[in-house]
Write an enzyme that holds these catalytic residues in place. Sequence first.
Site, PDB file in Angstrom:
ATOM      1  N   SER A 145     -52.170  46.219  35.595  1.00  0.00           N
ATOM      2  CA  SER A 145     -50.847  46.795  35.348  1.00  0.00           C
ATOM      3  C   SER A 145     -50.478  47.773  36.446  1.00  0.00           C
ATOM      4  O   SER A 145     -51.353  48.452  37.014  1.00  0.00           O
ATOM      5  CB  SER A 145     -50.835  47.522  33.995  1.00  0.00           C
ATOM      6  N   TYR A 158     -54.448  52.668  27.633  1.00  0.00           N
ATOM      7  CA  TYR A 158     -53.986  51.446  28.290  1.00  0.00           C
ATOM      8  C   TYR A 158     -54.279  51.494  29.785  1.00  0.00           C
ATOM      9  O   TYR A 158     -54.828  50.549  30.366  1.00  0.00           O
ATOM     10  CB  TYR A 158     -52.491  51.276  28.039  1.00  0.00           C
TER      11      TYR A 158
END
Length: 253
Positions: A145, A158
């Site tokens: 990400s 995350y």
Amino acid sequence: MGDHFGSMDGKRVLYTGAAGGLGLPTTLKLLDAGAQVVVLDNDAKKIAQLEAAADGAAGLGVVQCDLSDLKGLRATLDGLMAKDGGFDVVINNAAIYPSKPFEDFTFEEMQLVHRINVEAALVCVMAALPSMKQKGWGRIINISSITVAGAWDNLVPYVQSKAALIGLARGWAREFGAYGITVNAIAPGAFPTDAEAIHPDRVAYEKRIIDSQAIKRRGRPDDIAHALMFLASDSAGFITGQTINVDGGWIMR
């Protein structure tokens, strides 16, 4: 797509979380290129949408399962391989993305993010590796990400998990290269998916994205699909241990 990067006829792909927004178009492209794609997902509604979009494609297999149950996941994978053989390509894509300040997370909540986003990937690679080594060919792609660049708050578990996938790609690439197996990561930018629901002001969020990017449009699922298809192909056989940012030039390094 199959003609551009070469046929994937006979290649068997394990793709976690592939019924979601960025996974669905990539799954369709893999099928179109001749691959057999086994999708592991836990969202019944999205699975139904994927199956409808695939329109009965013979190469698609979908297994609804809970990736947080690591023992159950391994048993599922062992069953799939005993029935139809090993996997040539593993795409570790499934993820959860709870958003709140770090101090508001319980330790158990953080562990759950790591279990689904990272440990499930470990299990998938552990299961798939022996047959890849035996064939002398394999492709492992971790979906990381843009958030690992550090510009986002309220996403610590995350971000931690997505950074771990980059570390795993590098470590695996070093160990598996002698067997003809490449391992890379793709770091998507901000794409219009369900994940954006965590942002309270969507208009301001979208402006921030466009302002930050060198390319002044929102990302499209095909942008990810093209990068994935390339890394899964023979054309990318000399690329390993790398992270490719697919983000319109938001992060450059």
